[in-house]
Structure formats: C-alpha cells, structure tokens
Design a protein around this motif. Structure first.
Motif, PDB file in Angstrom:
ATOM      1  N   SER A  20       0.854  -1.184   0.000  1.00  0.00           N
ATOM      2  CA  SER A  20       0.000   0.000   0.000  1.00  0.00           C
ATOM      3  C   SER A  20       0.894   1.240   0.000  1.00  0.00           C
ATOM      4  CB  SER A  20      -0.925   0.004   1.216  1.00  0.00           C
ATOM      5  OG  SER A  20      -0.182   0.019   2.415  1.00  0.00           O
ATOM      6  N   ARG A  21       0.293   2.353  -0.303  1.00  0.00           N
ATOM      7  CA  ARG A  21       1.050   3.600  -0.313  1.00  0.00           C
ATOM      8  C   ARG A  21       0.236   4.723   0.311  1.00  0.00           C
ATOM      9  NH1 ARG A  21       2.724   4.668  -6.184  1.00  0.00           N
ATOM     10  NH2 ARG A  21       3.460   6.660  -5.347  1.00  0.00           N
ATOM     11  N   ASP A  22       0.954   5.677   0.889  1.00  0.00           N
ATOM     12  CA  ASP A  22       0.343   6.868   1.467  1.00  0.00           C
ATOM     13  C   ASP A  22       1.083   8.056   0.864  1.00  0.00           C
ATOM     14  OD1 ASP A  22      -0.506   9.009   2.985  1.00  0.00           O
ATOM     15  OD2 ASP A  22      -0.562   7.880   4.855  1.00  0.00           O
ATOM     16  N   ASN A  23       0.477   8.663  -0.128  1.00  0.00           N
ATOM     17  CA  ASN A  23       1.150   9.770  -0.815  1.00  0.00           C
ATOM     18  C   ASN A  23       1.337  10.986   0.085  1.00  0.00           C
ATOM     19  OD1 ASN A  23       1.367   8.262  -3.165  1.00  0.00           O
ATOM     20  ND2 ASN A  23      -0.498   9.127  -4.074  1.00  0.00           N
ATOM     21  N   ALA A  24       0.477  11.134   1.068  1.00  0.00           N
ATOM     22  CA  ALA A  24       0.617  12.263   1.993  1.00  0.00           C
ATOM     23  C   ALA A  24       1.851  12.114   2.881  1.00  0.00           C
ATOM     24  CB  ALA A  24      -0.627  12.397   2.853  1.00  0.00           C
TER      25      ALA A  24
END
Length: 115
Positions: free
Chosen positions: A70-74
């Motif tokens: 998963s990724r969290d761009n923030a």
C-alpha cells in the motif's frame, strides 16, 4: 537527490507478521511506481510486490494472499504488510521507486523467518 529508507525488518517466527515501510525523499512521491524486491543468499533479486502511481497492485505468486502493498502519498511512504511468514521469505528486502527509465533503490532491510 531521491533517497529511499526502509524500516521494519527483523526476526519473525513462521506464521508471524512483519510490516516494512519505505520513506521516499527528494522528489514527488506520488508520480513514482513503487516496488518491493527481495534477495536471498545465492539467489537473484526478485520482485515481491508493486503498486503504481494509480494504485494498481501486483504480487509474486509466492506471496499472493499473504503480503499486501500500500502507499500513502501524503506521507511519501510505501508499506509492505507481510503475514503468514514462511522461512523461505527470509531475505534482504529492498524498496524501489521507478518513474519512466529512472529507478532508485533503498539500502535494504533484513527479514529473517525462523523458529
């Protein structure tokens, strides 16, 4: 300069879980396709999981159903959640960022699965 730093490796028992994180700095994280690779002693580096900038994911057959990327761009972070770990998951895990022909690598983090 793009830098990738991995966190979260260590020792886990078979059947256990570990969570790897990779923080990217020095560029616009959201444009990159992100990957986790691993390399066990005597083996070639292999792709474990990937997530594109559009959040399409793909997994190696050996980890499907057990690992989640998963990724969290923030937070400029990509995560690999690993469950139901097996001794054959033991390897150095590398985070990688790719944008077009440019690809960057972290320094790697050791994951050891053993009782």
């Amino acid at each position: 300069q793009v830098q990738l730093v991995e966190f979260g490796g260590g020792l886990a028992q078979p059947g256990g879980s570990l969570r790897l994180s990779c923080v990217v700095s020095g560029s616009i994280f959201s444009v990159y396709d992100m990957y986790w690779y691993r390399q066990a002693p005597g083996n070639e580096r292999e792709l474990v999981a990937g997530i594109t900038s559009g959040e399409y994911t793909n997994y190696a057959d050996s980890v499907k159903g057990r690992f989640t990327i998963s990724r969290d761009n923030a937070k400029d972070t990509v995560v690999l959640q690993m469950t139901s770990l097996k001794p054959e998951d033991t390897a150095v895990y590398y985070c990688s960022a790719r944008w077009g022909v440019r690809q960057y690598w972290g320094q790697g983090t050791q994951v050891t699965v053993s009782s």
